[in-house]
Write a protein that holds these residues in place. Structure first.
Motif, short mmCIF file in Angstrom:
data_model
loop_
_atom_site.label_atom_id
_atom_site.label_comp_id
_atom_site.label_asym_id
_atom_site.label_seq_id
_atom_site.Cartn_x
_atom_site.Cartn_y
_atom_site.Cartn_z
N VAL A 128 28.98 -12.23 6.92
CA VAL A 128 29.20 -11.92 8.34
C VAL A 128 30.10 -10.69 8.44
N LYS A 129 31.15 -10.67 7.64
CA LYS A 129 32.08 -9.54 7.60
C LYS A 129 31.36 -8.28 7.08
N GLU A 130 30.60 -8.46 6.02
CA GLU A 130 29.89 -7.34 5.41
C GLU A 130 28.94 -6.68 6.41
N GLN A 131 28.29 -7.49 7.25
CA GLN A 131 27.35 -6.91 8.22
C GLN A 131 28.08 -6.11 9.29
N ILE A 132 29.32 -6.49 9.63
CA ILE A 132 30.09 -5.67 10.58
C ILE A 132 30.27 -4.29 9.97
N GLU A 133 30.60 -4.25 8.68
CA GLU A 133 30.80 -2.98 7.98
C GLU A 133 29.50 -2.19 7.89
N GLU A 134 28.42 -2.87 7.53
CA GLU A 134 27.15 -2.17 7.32
C GLU A 134 26.61 -1.59 8.64
N GLU A 135 26.77 -2.36 9.72
CA GLU A 135 26.31 -1.85 11.02
C GLU A 135 27.18 -0.66 11.44
N LYS A 136 28.47 -0.74 11.14
CA LYS A 136 29.36 0.36 11.49
C LYS A 136 28.97 1.61 10.70
N LEU A 137 28.69 1.41 9.42
CA LEU A 137 28.29 2.52 8.55
C LEU A 137 27.02 3.19 9.09
N ALA A 138 26.06 2.37 9.51
CA ALA A 138 24.79 2.91 10.03
C ALA A 138 25.01 3.61 11.37
N LEU A 139 25.90 3.04 12.20
CA LEU A 139 26.22 3.69 13.48
C LEU A 139 26.86 5.04 13.27
N GLU A 140 27.71 5.12 12.24
CA GLU A 140 28.38 6.39 11.94
C GLU A 140 27.37 7.46 11.52
N LEU A 141 26.33 7.03 10.80
CA LEU A 141 25.28 7.98 10.41
C LEU A 141 24.63 8.58 11.66
N ILE A 142 24.29 7.68 12.61
CA ILE A 142 23.64 8.12 13.85
C ILE A 142 24.56 9.08 14.61
N ASP A 143 25.85 8.72 14.70
CA ASP A 143 26.82 9.55 15.42
C ASP A 143 26.97 10.92 14.77
N LYS A 144 27.08 10.93 13.44
CA LYS A 144 27.28 12.21 12.73
C LYS A 144 26.09 13.13 12.96
N LEU A 145 24.90 12.57 12.90
CA LEU A 145 23.70 13.38 13.09
C LEU A 145 23.62 13.89 14.53
#
Ligand SMILES: [Fe+2]
Ligand SMILES: [Fe+2]
Length: 184
Positions: A128-145
């Motif tokens: 559950v914790k790991e998915q918070i991190e993974e979704e955040k990581l993916a969101l950051e990719l979208i934001d950076k692009l």
């Protein structure tokens, strides 16, 4: 004597999740190949590392099933989906895969709760914790692009983004770690 501490339903659900993590690993590997072919070596590197993370998740489920006296099973995985159309499409899909995986993780938590299988419930909290991190990581990719200009980004800004992702950390911090001195 039955030494399997997992119900049949739980064991099957955990095996299904092993397969899902393995599938995610292949999907990110194939997206990595796509990015590499397009010349984005840094983005490819990021996706390859993410692919390994998913394989690690699969191993954790395998280990847990075995440690509980169950029978782990490596199942066939479907072929990865079509290549992304663009970097925006690629990052959106990475995010969507993570969100879909979170749904599966929640289903397992729900099953553990219904069965009062507190060992599995406890094991699942890491994910559950790991998915918070993974979704955040993916969101950051979208934001950076997006900041780089999205699908209309210049070659120069994409070059910079590609370099940044090559060096990007795989880990992101959790909100619980934020303080007033260090809110980011
Ligand atoms: Fe995962
Ligand atoms: Fe993931």
């Amino acid at each position: 004597m039955n030494t399997n501490r997992l119900s049949t339903e739980m064991q099957n659900a955990l095996i299904k999740q092993m397969t899902k993590e393995n599938h995610a690993s292949q999907i990110f590997l194939s997206y990595g190949c796509w990015a590499d072919t397009k010349g984005y070596g840094g983005i490819a590197n990021f996706l390859y590392r993410h692919s390994q993370e998913e394989r690690n998740h699969m191993i954790k489920f395998m280990r847990y099933i075995l440690d509980r006296g169950g029978e782990a099973k490596v199942e066939a995985i479907p072929a990865p989906p079509e290549n992304p159309q663009s970097l925006t499409d690629c990052f959106n899909k990475v995010f969507q895969h993570e969100v879909d995986n979170t749904t599966s993780i929640y289903d397992l938590v729900d099953l553990a709760f219904r069965e009062k299988d507190w060992a599995t419930w406890n094991f699942m909290q890491w994910f559950v914790k790991e998915q918070i991190e993974e979704e955040k990581l993916a969101l950051e990719l979208i934001d950076k692009l997006k900041i780089a200009g999205g699908d209309r980004a210049t070659d120069e800004s994409l070059f910079t983004l590609d370099k940044a992702l090559e060096a990007a950390a795989d880990e992101v911090s959790l909100p619980q770690e934020a303080t007033a001195d260090n809110p980011s």
